[in-house]
Design an enzyme around this catalytic site. Structure first.
Site, PDB file in Angstrom:
ATOM      1  N   ASP A   1       0.820  -1.217   0.000  1.00 43.05           N
ATOM      2  CA  ASP A   1       0.000   0.000   0.000  1.00 43.05           C
ATOM      3  C   ASP A   1       0.853   1.265   0.000  1.00 43.05           C
ATOM      4  OD1 ASP A   1       0.944  -0.426   2.587  1.00 43.05           O
ATOM      5  OD2 ASP A   1      -1.022  -0.867   3.426  1.00 43.05           O
TER       6      ASP A   1
ATOM      7  N   ASP B   1      -7.259  -2.628  14.452  1.00 48.66           N
ATOM      8  CA  ASP B   1      -8.653  -2.883  14.070  1.00 48.66           C
ATOM      9  C   ASP B   1      -8.801  -4.135  13.201  1.00 48.66           C
ATOM     10  OD1 ASP B   1      -7.661  -2.080  11.611  1.00 48.66           O
ATOM     11  OD2 ASP B   1      -8.961  -0.328  11.394  1.00 48.66           O
TER      12      ASP B   1
ATOM     13  N   HIS C   1      -7.103  -4.886  10.433  1.00 47.19           N
ATOM     14  CA  HIS C   1      -6.905  -4.764   8.983  1.00 47.19           C
ATOM     15  C   HIS C   1      -5.620  -5.446   8.527  1.00 47.19           C
ATOM     16  CE1 HIS C   1      -4.741  -0.604   9.544  1.00 47.19           C
ATOM     17  NE2 HIS C   1      -3.861  -1.561   9.550  1.00 47.19           N
TER      18      HIS C   1
HETATM   19  P1  PGA Z   1       2.310  -1.425  12.683  1.00 44.98           P
HETATM   20  O1  PGA Z   1       1.096  -1.342  11.668  1.00 44.98           O
HETATM   21  O2  PGA Z   1       3.223  -2.476  12.158  1.00 44.98           O
HETATM   22  O3  PGA Z   1       2.954  -0.074  12.663  1.00 44.98           O
HETATM   23  O4  PGA Z   1       1.736  -1.801  14.009  1.00 44.98           O
HETATM   24  C1  PGA Z   1       0.516  -2.510  11.194  1.00 44.98           C
HETATM   25  C2  PGA Z   1      -0.641  -2.197  10.282  1.00 44.98           C
HETATM   26  O5  PGA Z   1      -1.335  -1.178  10.494  1.00 44.98           O
HETATM   27  O6  PGA Z   1      -0.902  -2.981   9.347  1.00 44.98           O
END
Ligand code: PGA
Length: 275
Positions: free
Chosen positions: A67, A136, A138
């Site tokens: 992304d 959340d 995702h």
């Molecule tokens: P993070 O984010 O590795 O910074 O915890 C993970 C994500 O939002 O997919």
């Protein structure tokens, strides 16, 4: 899903890096799906170490990132393109022409998303996709409610994700509201996925992903439909899983199978333990 629980995030990251390194050695021109965020950082550090100290060769690999934020150019310090350069690409012998990150400033996002999907297909599909998980639930930026068949497209970020990522931008108001992201359907087409989660703040998301129902409200739970997902968690992220003892038993059996010590009449007929 195969579940590996390591004592801490460093050990879990070394484990994840070993899966990647084994693939790169076996298939030097493999296609890797890469993630950003704080979770994969130690895995990337270990891959850099393996490149420097053990000559792990990335010269033929192709990469696709999950992304990118909409509105950020590839040289913006918070863009995911910059993240990849700084945390991995600049330190290994990767061919820059074979690294792909969605363009956050594409002129025509619909066409760009279509082309991104096509580029993945033309490269032969993703062999191994590294994934983090949002609090959340995702994967990539497939926020709750995303179609489980979705393809690469634009998504609005939830307020939870904006809050989680504000630390990188110096305030919630500076976090972009939109992102281009591979879809859940795109991710499910990868041949193998490694899902990483570290820390107590990920425990509920991990529990729902591994042991909850498959639901678009927790897009990572769609990984239960995939044939080859390995969840690599630290103790804190795994603490709400109720079947931890069983996962540990499976890992013990897996080690025996891999070392040829499985109690089978003929070693060649030892079953491989697919999740
Ligand atoms: P993070 O984010 O590795 O910074 O915890 C993970 C994500 O939002 O997919």
């Amino acid at each position: 899903m195969r579940v590996i629980i390591e004592i801490d995030s460093e050990a879990a990251s070394r484990r994840a890096a070993k899966f990647v390194a084994d693939l790169v050695r076996k298939k030097p021109d493999c296609v890797l799906g890469l993630a950003t965020g704080s979770t994969p950082l130690a895995t990337y550090r270990e891959l850099i170490r393996l490149h420097r100290e053990e000559a792990l060769d990335f010269s033929q690999i192709t990469t696709f990132n999950l992304d990118e934020y909409v509105g950020l150019s590839s040289i913006h310090p918070q863009s995911y393109r910059q993240f990849m350069q700084i945390n991995l690409f600049d330190h290994i012998n990767i061919n820059p022409d074979l690294t792909n990150v969605p363009d956050g400033r594409a002129l025509d996002f619909e066409a760009h998303c279509r082309q991104y999907e096509q580029r993945i297909k033309d490269a032969g599909g993703i062999d191994l996709q590294i994934l983090g998980i949002g609090s959340d639930g995702h994967i990539a930026f497939n926020e709750p409610g995303s179609s489980l068949g979705s393809r690469t497209r634009l998504k609005s970020l939830t307020s939870e994700t904006i809050r989680d990522n504000a630390r990188f931008f110096g305030g919630e108001d500076k976090v972009p509201r939109l992102a281009v992201t591979m879809g859940v359907g795109t991710i499910l087409e990868s041949r193998r996925c490694i899902l990483l989660a570290f820390g107590a703040h990920k425990a509920m998301a991990v529990k729902e992903t591994v042991e909850g129902p498959v639901t678009a409200q927790v897009t990572a739970s769609a990984l239960q439909l995939h044939r080859e997902v390995i969840g690599v968690f630290d103790e804190a992220a795994a603490r709400l899983l109720v079947r931890r003892d069983y996962y540990a038993d499976v890992e013990k059996a897996q080690t025996l199978v891999e070392s040829g010590h499985f109690p089978s009449p003929s070693p060649s007929s030892a079953p491989s333990l697919k999740p």
